[in-house]
Design an enzyme around this catalytic site. Structure first.
Site, PDB file in Angstrom:
ATOM      1  NE  ARG A   1       4.186  26.752  34.370  1.00 21.94           N
ATOM      2  CZ  ARG A   1       5.230  26.046  35.472  1.00 21.94           C
ATOM      3  NH1 ARG A   1       6.472  26.129  35.083  1.00 21.94           N
ATOM      4  NH2 ARG A   1       4.627  25.515  36.382  1.00 21.94           N
ATOM      5  CG  HIS A   7       4.252  18.136  48.079  1.00 19.98           C
ATOM      6  ND1 HIS A   7       4.928  16.920  47.806  1.00 19.98           N
ATOM      7  CD2 HIS A   7       3.274  17.852  48.872  1.00 19.98           C
ATOM      8  CE1 HIS A   7       4.232  16.189  48.807  1.00 19.98           C
ATOM      9  NE2 HIS A   7       3.358  16.630  49.353  1.00 19.98           N
ATOM     10  CD  GLU A  15      -1.270  10.491  41.478  1.00 22.23           C
ATOM     11  OE1 GLU A  15      -1.661  10.788  40.508  1.00 22.23           O
ATOM     12  OE2 GLU A  15      -0.093  10.978  41.920  1.00 22.23           O
TER      13      GLU A  15
HETATM   14  P1  ADP Z   1       1.694  20.324  41.782  1.00 18.76           P
HETATM   15  O1  ADP Z   1       1.357  20.636  40.552  1.00 18.76           O
HETATM   16  O2  ADP Z   1       0.838  21.068  42.938  1.00 18.76           O
HETATM   17  O3  ADP Z   1       3.160  20.829  41.952  1.00 18.76           O
HETATM   18  P2  ADP Z   1       2.607  17.613  41.176  1.00 18.76           P
HETATM   19  O4  ADP Z   1       1.276  16.817  40.869  1.00 18.76           O
HETATM   20  O5  ADP Z   1       3.390  18.347  40.339  1.00 18.76           O
HETATM   21  O6  ADP Z   1       1.633  18.627  42.034  1.00 18.76           O
HETATM   22  O7  ADP Z   1       3.171  17.082  42.512  1.00 18.76           O
HETATM   23  C1  ADP Z   1       4.019  17.787  43.292  1.00 18.76           C
HETATM   24  C2  ADP Z   1       4.985  16.781  44.009  1.00 18.76           C
HETATM   25  O8  ADP Z   1       4.256  15.775  45.024  1.00 18.76           O
HETATM   26  C3  ADP Z   1       5.790  15.967  43.463  1.00 18.76           C
HETATM   27  O9  ADP Z   1       6.884  16.264  42.945  1.00 18.76           O
HETATM   28  C4  ADP Z   1       6.176  14.788  44.087  1.00 18.76           C
HETATM   29  O10 ADP Z   1       7.277  15.252  45.344  1.00 18.76           O
HETATM   30  C5  ADP Z   1       4.898  14.642  45.020  1.00 18.76           C
HETATM   31  N1  ADP Z   1       3.797  13.582  44.322  1.00 18.76           N
HETATM   32  C6  ADP Z   1       3.118  13.715  43.609  1.00 18.76           C
HETATM   33  N2  ADP Z   1       2.397  12.625  43.257  1.00 18.76           N
HETATM   34  C7  ADP Z   1       3.005  11.568  44.115  1.00 18.76           C
HETATM   35  C8  ADP Z   1       2.472  10.272  44.233  1.00 18.76           C
HETATM   36  N3  ADP Z   1       1.626   9.769  43.766  1.00 18.76           N
HETATM   37  N4  ADP Z   1       3.366   9.644  45.080  1.00 18.76           N
HETATM   38  C9  ADP Z   1       4.456  10.358  45.927  1.00 18.76           C
HETATM   39  N5  ADP Z   1       4.688  11.628  45.818  1.00 18.76           N
HETATM   40  C10 ADP Z   1       3.964  12.448  44.976  1.00 18.76           C
END
Ligand code: ADP
Length: 663
Positions: free
Chosen positions: A292, A235, A200
């Site tokens: 959850r 993250h 993405e």
């Molecule tokens: P996980 O399930 O591994 O925690 P997430 O999809 O929830 O992964 O993403 C975790 C973090 O990664 C987000 O809070 C954000 O900081 C960063 N992130 C995720 N997707 C993007 C994106 N498309 N662009 C910039 N940062 C992103």
């Protein structure tokens, strides 16, 4: 409502659930591994069932065994907490089959959100905005690379089965793509047994804003405002807050409605969180839904005045949601800081250890500490190294942030490395105070946040020396039973003790000589080339310090190899280096044979010029209706007495000239 529930978890979240259940009159069953036999959650529950060895794979992740424990104890329902089995559709289904209620969403909803790419497809259909990207099944590397090229760099590769920031890679240009894809796939396969990727658009300055949603079995679905979790390391969330700074009513409603729509698209029940990325221009994109209760749910509880675990229990037992959307009120501002046994200076690597000293800030209407450990507990390699969640509330963000800073400064943990100083620096840094939040916050402001909070040896050494001396006196006093004895006094006077103390303290990786002289109630401390005048009193482990009128309170904790002195500015670790008794160097032992307080000289007991042994009585004075003997600090010779019997002396006055080790 249920009569009894089993909590399929450990640590702070197990304790958290037990508290609410108890308040509601519901009996609780804990489960525990070998490592948790003495754990707090086991102590708190009404019953507890042993489920296996320490590794989670052999205990907390064994659905069958946990379900067996629920059946054996006749629990009506299972609360999975977060992590472990909380998003395991197979476990939820097995519970249902056995007639035990799983306190969470229906199996189908967990499955739909279990894959990030499947979740995105569902949300796309429901009309929820998504970050532009590819989330198809075809995993041909050429196709993935072409997708990246189309949306334009930078892009983010994400494991569809991912979580906790694993299996994720930023790619800044086409040249890096292949290598990043291979690395993300390896990590994902190792962590989740699946290497499917989605690609993405990588937003460069987004905020992480998530909405707490709740649905019941009566067709109601609402959101309980939002949380800003932009401050992340690798993250992973570090400090969360609610509401999100700068959130307008209109945007809250737009995002909240989208969140509820997301939940309804998968026929959701119970507590869930819809995570969005919020871009600088106010556009927002669905990221994922966690099916959850989240770690950071307390900040929502603090601003809404609701107990979300109670809501979970109500919904799971068939009741309607306690509030409608219109009845949800936001009051004030809350922060949560995650206190970890980890080393911020070593890439936040988890650290193990025994919590030899543990003194959380005092809880109040403003300060809440959710924890699963007590002093003496161990942070082991088996589980998450979180020690506690520190949650604060106040009427405004500014005031809540002040609460956070002072509660962090008061938090005292000995026996392991923690991120407390890091959290304090973060919470007090200008950009955080001004809410300049985005997910790159920590990287961007690393110099501000990673500075050492306490490097001031000149200031610390005298305080440490005084603390040590008072500790020794306290130890002495405790071995004496006579309440009228001067040993019981906490002031400077100590019978038979020399009034100049030479100490060597090991602090900041070095040995430092320190001289402490007692003058009445004052201590003159010479260390690191500077003289400091202090007064102090040690009551239990609380140290009351007075530096020429400037008073402050600290805490002195014994650790395995020495002491930690906790002050508002940070913690100081030190230990005493035992004196080198082999050779008396003679230097300086003549210092400070001073009157401990105002009094009268009664007798001179040694002859000027004649050798005396160490500890030999030299002079008796009377003060405060008691006689006090001044003794030789070492073997040596009295060169001269400065006073005669009957003379009045002031506290602190030098009484005699003594030369150690001389004939
Ligand atoms: P996980 O399930 O591994 O925690 P997430 O999809 O929830 O992964 O993403 C975790 C973090 O990664 C987000 O809070 C954000 O900081 C960063 N992130 C995720 N997707 C993007 C994106 N498309 N662009 C910039 N940062 C992103």
């Amino acid at each position: 409502m249920f009569n009894k529930i089993l909590i399929a978890n450990r640590g702070e979240i197990a304790c958290r659930v037990i508290k609410t259940a108890r308040r509601m009159g519901i009996a609780t069953v804990a489960v525990y591994s070998d490592a948790d036999r003495e754990a707090l959650h086991v102590r708190m529950a009404d019953e507890a069932i042993h489920i296996g060895p320490a590794p989670a794979r052999e205990s907390y992740l064994l659905g069958d065994r946990i379900l067996g424990a629920a059946l054996a104890t006749h629990a009506d329902a299972v609360h999975p907490g977060y992590g472990f089995l909380s998003e395991n559709a197979g476990f939820a289904a097995a519970c249902a089959e056995q007639g035990v209620i799983f306190i969470g969403p229906p199996t189908g909803a967990i499955e739909s959100m279990g894959s990030k790419s499947a979740a995105k497809r569902i949300m796309e259909e429901a009309g929820v905005p998504l970050v532009p990207g590819y989330h198809g099944d075809d995993q041909d590397p050429e196709l993935l690379r072409a997708a990246a090229q189309d949306m334009g760099y930078p892009v983010l590769l994400k494991a569809t089965a991912g979580g906790g920031g694993k299996g994720m890679r930023q790619v800044w240009s086409a040249g890096e793509f292949d290598e990043a894809l291979a690395a993300a796939k390896r990590e994902s396969a190792a962590s989740f047994g699946d290497d499917t990727m989605l690609v993405e658009k990588y937003l460069t300055k987004p905020r992480h804003v998530e909405f707490q949603v709740f649905c019941d079995n009566h067709g109601n679905g609402i959101y309980l405002a939002e949380r800003d979790c932009s401050v992340q390391r690798r993250h992973q969330k570090v400090i969360e807050e609610a509401p999100a700074p700068g959130m307008s009513e209109a945007l809250r409603k737009e995002m909240g409605d989208a969140a509820v729509k997301s939940a309804q698209a998968i026929d959701y029940r119970g507590a869930g969180t819809v995570e969005f990325l919020l871009d600088e221009d106010g556009s927002f994109y669905f990221m994922e839904m966690n099916t959850r209760l989240q770690v950071e749910h307390p900040v929502t509880e603090m601003i809404t005045g609701q107990d979300l675990v109670e809501w979970q229990l109500l919904v799971a037992s068939g009741s309607a949601l306690p509030l409608t959307q219109d009845q949800v009120r936001i009051n004030g501002h809350a922060f949560e800081a995650r206190v970890y046994a980890e080393d911020p200076d070593n890439d936040f690597l988890p650290v193990t250890g025994t919590l030899g000293f543990l003194q959380p800030p005092e809880e109040s209407a403003h300060v809440r500490v959710d924890t699963g450990v007590r002093q003496g507990d161990e942070i082991s390699v088996y589980y998450d190294p979180m020690i506690a969640k520190l949650i604060v509330w106040d009427e405004s963000r500014e005031r809540a942030l002040q609460r956070l800073a002072s509660a962090l400064a008061e938090y005292r943990i000995g026996g392991t490395v923690t991120n407390l100083d890091f959290l304090y620096n973060l919470a007090t840094s200008r950009p955080f105070v001004e809410a300049e939040l985005d997910t790159g916050f920590i990287d961007k402001h690393s110099e501000l946040i990673f500075h050492e909070r306490h490097q001031d040896l000149e200031r610390e050494l005298p305080l440490a020396a005084l603390a040590l001396l008072l500790h020794k006196q306290q130890q002495g006093a405790q071995s004496c039973l006579d309440p009228w004895s001067p040993w019981q006094r906490n002031n400077a006077w100590r019978l038979n003790e020399p009034h100049a103390h030479r100490l060597t303290l090991h602090c900041h990786q070095q040995d430092h000589p320190v001289l402490v002289e007692q003058r009445g109630e004052d201590y003159i401390i010479t260390a690191a080339g500077r003289e400091t005048r202090l007064r102090g009193e040690l009551q239990d482990d609380t140290l009351h310090l007075d530096a020429e009128g400037h008073r402050q309170r600290g805490t002195l904790a014994r650790t395995l190899d020495g002491f930690t002195l906790y002050l508002t500015e940070g913690a100081c670790h030190f230990r005493e280096v035992p004196p080198d008794t082999g050779e008396a160097d003679g230097a300086g032992t003549d210092a400070g044979l001073a009157a401990p307080m105002n009094g009268t000289i009664v007798a001179l007991l040694a002859e000027v010029g004649s050798p005396v042994d160490a500890d030999a009585p030299l002079l008796v004075m009377e003060a405060m209706k008691m006689e006090h003997t001044i003794r030789a600090p070492a073997a040596g010779v009295v060169q001269s007495f400065y006073y005669q019997p009957g003379d009045l002396v002031d506290g602190g006055a030098e009484l005699l000239d003594f030369a150690a080790g001389e004939e």
